[in-house]
Design an enzyme around this catalytic site. Structure first.
Site, PDB file in Angstrom:
ATOM      1  N   ASP A 147       0.842  -1.188   0.000  1.00 21.93           N
ATOM      2  CA  ASP A 147       0.000   0.000   0.000  1.00 21.93           C
ATOM      3  C   ASP A 147       0.886   1.251   0.000  1.00 21.93           C
ATOM      4  O   ASP A 147       1.981   1.231  -0.560  1.00 21.93           O
ATOM      5  CB  ASP A 147      -0.950  -0.023   1.190  1.00 21.93           C
ATOM      6  CG  ASP A 147      -2.300   0.577   0.867  1.00 21.93           C
ATOM      7  OD1 ASP A 147      -2.382   1.819   0.773  1.00 21.93           O
ATOM      8  OD2 ASP A 147      -3.283  -0.172   0.699  1.00 21.93           O
ATOM      9  N   HIS A 194      -3.615   5.963   3.308  1.00 23.05           N
ATOM     10  CA  HIS A 194      -4.395   4.792   2.933  1.00 23.05           C
ATOM     11  C   HIS A 194      -3.872   3.508   3.578  1.00 23.05           C
ATOM     12  O   HIS A 194      -4.639   2.700   4.100  1.00 23.05           O
ATOM     13  CB  HIS A 194      -4.407   4.650   1.407  1.00 23.05           C
ATOM     14  CG  HIS A 194      -5.400   3.669   0.887  1.00 23.05           C
ATOM     15  ND1 HIS A 194      -5.100   2.353   0.620  1.00 23.05           N
ATOM     16  CD2 HIS A 194      -6.716   3.822   0.588  1.00 23.05           C
ATOM     17  CE1 HIS A 194      -6.171   1.739   0.171  1.00 23.05           C
ATOM     18  NE2 HIS A 194      -7.169   2.602   0.132  1.00 23.05           N
ATOM     19  N   SER A 204     -11.533  -1.068  -1.024  1.00 17.59           N
ATOM     20  CA  SER A 204     -10.229  -1.268  -0.392  1.00 17.59           C
ATOM     21  C   SER A 204     -10.379  -1.565   1.095  1.00 17.59           C
ATOM     22  O   SER A 204      -9.635  -2.377   1.658  1.00 17.59           O
ATOM     23  CB  SER A 204      -9.339  -0.039  -0.590  1.00 17.59           C
ATOM     24  OG  SER A 204      -9.906   1.108   0.006  1.00 17.59           O
TER      25      SER A 204
END
Length: 293
Positions: A64, A97, A249
């Site tokens: 990520d 994220h 996600s």
């Protein structure tokens, strides 16, 4: 030990007649207030009941934007880091994220009710996305190979690509052949298509649902294997702030957490028995909502 955990233990001893020396609970139930604040965690657990993971520690590589390991909820959980963009060991989550994904998978209990599905998991932080959320397939492939070398159990990919790439497919196939489970986001594609590598055979393609068990309006359709909570989910960002986010996600992170709990109780992932609740059309929901029972 937190105050809540202390009172849960006292209550369990009183109700179940546990011995004084027994300090590991088989299960605790989330309160209605907790379930209202964090519907996702209560949904993936059977009737909102938390069940401890098994004896085996599951190693999860999160490919990520990096993870802020300095946050208290993630202290000591990240075993190794790798920056596939810079080819060094220093990661920096400027996007936020990756930290959000890690908080769903493994956050410790905290006052903000961002409860990780499996706080006992070992995390491997692999930065493949930049500060704007962009990433090169070559870096993702490098991150996959790095994860294979570390013999992780699960690779979490809470993003994807629009187009197929033979080298990416080859890397995914190599991971699968090494008994590594790959869990990937189906994508927020307005139902037009499913992202790669979620499309590949053998990869768990995850889509998102809301608290009413309805399909997320932006979610992909097509090659969907399972769904998980992914709408209005409380998460921690890289600054340690609690924010509410939506997307496939996040559902992917929930799916990885659920699968890791089941893996911790099994001798191998070959006999991994996934439990799901059917919700509708396979193109929308796959085999349904992943559950821990």
């Amino acid at each position: 030990m937190g105050i809540r955990c202390f009172y849960i233990i006292l209550l369990t001893i009183f109700l179940m007649g546990c011995s004084e020396n027994e300090d590991k609970l088989d299960s605790v139930s989330f309160s209605s207030n907790e379930c209202e604040q964090n519907w996702g965690i209560c949904t993936v657990y059977d009737k909102g009941k938390y069940k401890n993971s098994g004896d085996s520690t599951v190693k999860i590589a999160i490919l990520d934007s990096g993870i802020n390991s300095n946050l208290a909820i993630l202290k000591g959980k990240i075993k190794e880091t790798y920056n596939a963009i810079n080819k060094d060991s220093e990661t920096l989550d400027e996007l936020g994220h990756g930290t959000m994904i890690a908080s769903i998978i493994a956050a410790e209990e905290n006052p903000h009710n961002v409860i990780g599905v499996n706080p006992n998991a070992e995390l491997y932080d692999v930065q493949v996305l930049n500060s704007k959320g962009g990433g090169q397939i070559e870096d993702v492939i490098d991150g996959i190979h790095w994860s294979i070398d570390r013999k992780v159990d699960i690779i979490n990919l809470s993003f994807g690509f629009e187009k197929d790439n033979p080298k990416l497919k080859e890397a995914i196939s190599l991971a699968l052949s090494n008994d590594i489970l790959v869990v990937a986001s189906a994508g927020n594609t307005l139902g037009l298509y499913t992202h790669y590598p979620a499309t590949y055979k053998g990869v768990y393609s995850i889509s998102a649902i809301d608290k009413d068990l309805k399909r997320y309006k932006l979610a992909a359709k097509g090659k969907i294997d399972y769904v998980a909570p992914g709408v209005e989910i409380p998460v921690y960002n890289q600054k340690g702030e609690t924010i509410i986010q939506s997307g496939t996600s996040l559902a992917t992170a929930y799916a990885t957490g659920v699968i890791s709990i089941l893996m911790s109780k099994e001798d191998s992932n070959v006999d991994l028995g996934l439990t799901s609740k059917s919700l509708g059309k396979k193109d929308d929901f796959g085999l349904g909502l992943l559950l821990i029972k």
